[in-house]
Design a protein around this motif. Structure first.
Motif, PDB file in Angstrom:
ATOM      1  N   LYS A 107      20.518  13.202  -7.211  1.00  0.00           N
ATOM      2  CA  LYS A 107      20.378  14.444  -6.444  1.00  0.00           C
ATOM      3  C   LYS A 107      19.437  14.302  -5.253  1.00  0.00           C
ATOM      4  O   LYS A 107      19.392  15.161  -4.380  1.00  0.00           O
ATOM      5  N   ARG A 108      18.676  13.209  -5.221  1.00  0.00           N
ATOM      6  CA  ARG A 108      17.649  13.065  -4.183  1.00  0.00           C
ATOM      7  C   ARG A 108      17.502  11.595  -3.834  1.00  0.00           C
ATOM      8  O   ARG A 108      17.439  10.742  -4.730  1.00  0.00           O
ATOM      9  N   ILE A 109      17.446  11.291  -2.544  1.00  0.00           N
ATOM     10  CA  ILE A 109      17.244   9.921  -2.053  1.00  0.00           C
ATOM     11  C   ILE A 109      16.179   9.968  -0.967  1.00  0.00           C
ATOM     12  O   ILE A 109      16.193  10.857  -0.111  1.00  0.00           O
ATOM     13  N   SER A 110      15.281   9.016  -1.012  1.00  0.00           N
ATOM     14  CA  SER A 110      14.263   8.914   0.035  1.00  0.00           C
ATOM     15  C   SER A 110      14.017   7.441   0.323  1.00  0.00           C
ATOM     16  O   SER A 110      14.321   6.575  -0.499  1.00  0.00           O
ATOM     17  N   ALA A 111      13.476   7.181   1.502  1.00  0.00           N
ATOM     18  CA  ALA A 111      13.107   5.813   1.853  1.00  0.00           C
ATOM     19  C   ALA A 111      11.805   5.825   2.644  1.00  0.00           C
ATOM     20  O   ALA A 111      11.559   6.738   3.437  1.00  0.00           O
ATOM     21  N   VAL A 112      10.994   4.805   2.399  1.00  0.00           N
ATOM     22  CA  VAL A 112       9.748   4.582   3.125  1.00  0.00           C
ATOM     23  C   VAL A 112       9.879   3.188   3.721  1.00  0.00           C
ATOM     24  O   VAL A 112       9.930   2.196   2.989  1.00  0.00           O
TER      25      VAL A 112
ATOM     26  N   ARG B  32      -2.524   7.479   8.933  1.00  0.00           N
ATOM     27  CA  ARG B  32      -1.790   8.743   9.075  1.00  0.00           C
ATOM     28  C   ARG B  32      -0.404   8.657   8.453  1.00  0.00           C
ATOM     29  O   ARG B  32       0.047   9.582   7.783  1.00  0.00           O
ATOM     30  N   PHE B  33       0.288   7.535   8.682  1.00  0.00           N
ATOM     31  CA  PHE B  33       1.630   7.385   8.118  1.00  0.00           C
ATOM     32  C   PHE B  33       1.566   7.347   6.591  1.00  0.00           C
ATOM     33  O   PHE B  33       2.359   8.002   5.910  1.00  0.00           O
ATOM     34  N   LYS B  34       0.609   6.611   6.062  1.00  0.00           N
ATOM     35  CA  LYS B  34       0.457   6.534   4.602  1.00  0.00           C
ATOM     36  C   LYS B  34       0.187   7.912   4.017  1.00  0.00           C
ATOM     37  O   LYS B  34       0.766   8.282   2.978  1.00  0.00           O
ATOM     38  N   ALA B  35      -0.641   8.697   4.675  1.00  0.00           N
ATOM     39  CA  ALA B  35      -0.932  10.057   4.204  1.00  0.00           C
ATOM     40  C   ALA B  35       0.324  10.924   4.262  1.00  0.00           C
ATOM     41  O   ALA B  35       0.587  11.720   3.349  1.00  0.00           O
ATOM     42  N   ARG B  36       1.115  10.752   5.316  1.00  0.00           N
ATOM     43  CA  ARG B  36       2.356  11.513   5.450  1.00  0.00           C
ATOM     44  C   ARG B  36       3.334  11.161   4.323  1.00  0.00           C
ATOM     45  O   ARG B  36       3.999  12.044   3.756  1.00  0.00           O
ATOM     46  N   VAL B  37       3.395   9.887   3.995  1.00  0.00           N
ATOM     47  CA  VAL B  37       4.253   9.448   2.892  1.00  0.00           C
ATOM     48  C   VAL B  37       3.758  10.049   1.573  1.00  0.00           C
ATOM     49  O   VAL B  37       4.549  10.569   0.778  1.00  0.00           O
TER      50      VAL B  37
ATOM     51  N   ALA C  49       0.835  -1.208   0.000  1.00  0.00           N
ATOM     52  CA  ALA C  49       0.000   0.000   0.000  1.00  0.00           C
ATOM     53  C   ALA C  49       0.871   1.260   0.000  1.00  0.00           C
ATOM     54  O   ALA C  49       0.566   2.236  -0.699  1.00  0.00           O
ATOM     55  N   LEU C  50       1.956   1.232   0.753  1.00  0.00           N
ATOM     56  CA  LEU C  50       2.879   2.368   0.763  1.00  0.00           C
ATOM     57  C   LEU C  50       3.535   2.543  -0.604  1.00  0.00           C
ATOM     58  O   LEU C  50       3.682   3.664  -1.097  1.00  0.00           O
TER      59      LEU C  50
END
Length: 195
Positions: free
Chosen positions: A124-129, A182-187, A18-19
């Motif tokens: 230039k950009r790195i992210s992790a969930v 809430r966490f999913k919305a934040r992501v 889902a994430l």
């Protein structure tokens, strides 16, 4: 921006899935060009074979087994990792992705072993969930290897140039539906603002 999303979870009904969908939808809605690399769906082989290990330092022939993945990595301007933490580390499939892909001549230049040079300077950009089964203090106590791999090791491979963020949901073992929502919305919000 060209974004490589590296997703690692075997179950399509999981919260990680889902994430993953939330990441993809919001990046695309924000106008990014997304390359979705679903390691399980693509049947990625995480095993570093004997032959690959023997030829690990042989640039450029070491690239041959993974050239399609190397091309995708080289085309990317950003990377988003989406995965669960298992046994306080990366899932084996994702660890194998790092072991096999981030090698000499791809992620770093080791021609002068005393002065290893980063080669992912185009990122230039790195992210992790990321999700964790246990509370944050336990992950901290265990050294939190996934966080360090994303926020330190990956950043180092970009020559310290990439901006990095890390979105973690801890204690999945007791997470409630409202907390997950809430966490999913934040992501989703983070990916909508991704730049």
């Amino acid at each position: 921006m060209r974004v490589l999303v590296v997703y690692c979870h075997p179950v399509e009904t999981s919260f990680a899935s889902a994430l993953h969908q939330e990441v993809l939808a919001n990046l695309r809605a924000a106008g990014h060009e997304v390359d979705d690399c679903d390691l399980y769906a693509e049947g990625f082989d995480p095993v570093l074979s004997r032959e690959e290990r023997l030829g690990y330092h042989e640039v450029p022939s070491n690239r041959i087994p993974l050239q399609p993945y190397i091309d995708r990595l080289n085309r990317a301007e950003a990377i988003v990792f989406c995965f669960p933490t298992w046994c306080f580390g990366l899932p084996a499939m994702l660890k194998g992705f790092f072991d096999r892909l981030f090698m000499p001549g791809v992620a770093f230049d080791i021609s002068d072993p005393a002065n290893v040079k980063p080669m992912l300077t185009h990122i230039k950009r790195i992210s992790a969930v990321v999700t964790y089964g246990r509370p944050r203090w336990v992950a901290w106590y265990m050294g939190d290897p996934p966080r360090k791999i994303v926020t330190r090791y990956m950043k180092r491979l970009t020559g310290q140039a990439a901006r990095v963020d890390y979105h973690a949901h801890y204690h999945m073992n007791i997470a409630t539906e409202p907390q997950l929502t809430r966490f999913k919305a934040r992501v989703g919000q983070a990916m909508a603002r991704f730049a």
